[in-house]
Design a protein around this motif. Sequence first.
Motif, short mmCIF file in Angstrom:
data_model
loop_
_atom_site.label_atom_id
_atom_site.label_comp_id
_atom_site.label_asym_id
_atom_site.label_seq_id
_atom_site.Cartn_x
_atom_site.Cartn_y
_atom_site.Cartn_z
N ALA A 167 48.55 46.16 41.69
CA ALA A 167 47.39 46.83 42.30
C ALA A 167 46.61 47.61 41.24
O ALA A 167 45.38 47.60 41.24
N ALA A 168 47.31 48.29 40.36
CA ALA A 168 46.63 49.06 39.32
C ALA A 168 45.89 48.15 38.35
O ALA A 168 44.75 48.44 37.94
N LEU A 169 46.51 47.03 37.98
CA LEU A 169 45.84 46.08 37.08
C LEU A 169 44.61 45.47 37.75
O LEU A 169 43.56 45.32 37.11
N ARG A 170 44.73 45.13 39.03
CA ARG A 170 43.58 44.58 39.75
C ARG A 170 42.46 45.60 39.81
O ARG A 170 41.29 45.28 39.57
N GLN A 171 42.79 46.85 40.10
CA GLN A 171 41.78 47.91 40.16
C GLN A 171 41.12 48.09 38.81
O GLN A 171 39.90 48.22 38.72
N ALA A 172 41.90 48.07 37.75
CA ALA A 172 41.32 48.21 36.39
C ALA A 172 40.44 47.02 36.07
O ALA A 172 39.34 47.18 35.51
N TRP A 173 40.87 45.82 36.43
CA TRP A 173 40.10 44.62 36.16
C TRP A 173 38.80 44.63 36.95
O TRP A 173 37.73 44.36 36.42
N GLU A 174 38.87 44.99 38.23
CA GLU A 174 37.66 45.03 39.05
C GLU A 174 36.71 46.12 38.57
O GLU A 174 35.49 45.95 38.63
N GLY A 175 37.24 47.23 38.11
CA GLY A 175 36.39 48.31 37.60
C GLY A 175 35.72 47.96 36.30
O GLY A 175 34.67 48.50 35.96
N ALA A 176 36.32 47.03 35.55
CA ALA A 176 35.76 46.64 34.25
C ALA A 176 34.78 45.48 34.36
O ALA A 176 34.06 45.17 33.42
N ALA A 177 34.75 44.82 35.53
CA ALA A 177 33.86 43.66 35.70
C ALA A 177 32.41 44.11 35.63
O ALA A 177 32.03 45.17 36.17
N PRO A 178 31.54 43.28 34.99
CA PRO A 178 30.12 43.68 34.88
C PRO A 178 29.37 43.66 36.20
O PRO A 178 29.61 43.09 37.13
#
Length: 186
Positions: A175-186
């Motif tokens: 969940a944390a990795l998904r949140q970080a990935w989604e937050g980094a998406a342009p």
Amino acid sequence: MNNLAKLTAPVLAAWAKILAALPEARLVLRTHALGEAAARDRFAQRLGAAGLPMERVALEPGLPHAGLMAAYGGIDIALDPFPYTGGLTVCEALWMGVPVLAVAGDSFCGRHAASHLGNIGLEAWVAATPEAYIAQAIARAGDLPALAALRAGLRGRVATSPLTDAPRFGRNLAAALRQAWEGAAP
């Protein structure tokens, strides 16, 4: 059972006060460095200079892991060093039924033990200051029935805690990795 580098002057001073207040207590230190005679002798001099009663201090060499775990059977309370607390050492002591007394530091390396103790519901075993650590060690060593009851159920507490819940850890990490990935998406 920690690295000797973690045994700072304030830790040794605290341990000297604890041993002075508990004349029947003894302190066991075990690590691979103490297997070398010269290192053991130098460290013994340092402990003596810090006021520890060397006739009640055992300086033991390291053991293979199974032997190390078995050695916890001869320990009633683990006194965690500070400000550099134990991580794996704390977990192993708790797993082997030995409660750990720690001081909560103000850095990552000073809060390992506090985190592990909190995860098994032993926040009360985390002292805010070295003075509170000393007082708690003396009080807890003096209440043998409470200590025995805690020790009897300690492995069960660890087994049902977040410390050993790999599926929960995996879900939270994903969940944390998904949140970080989604937050980094342009």
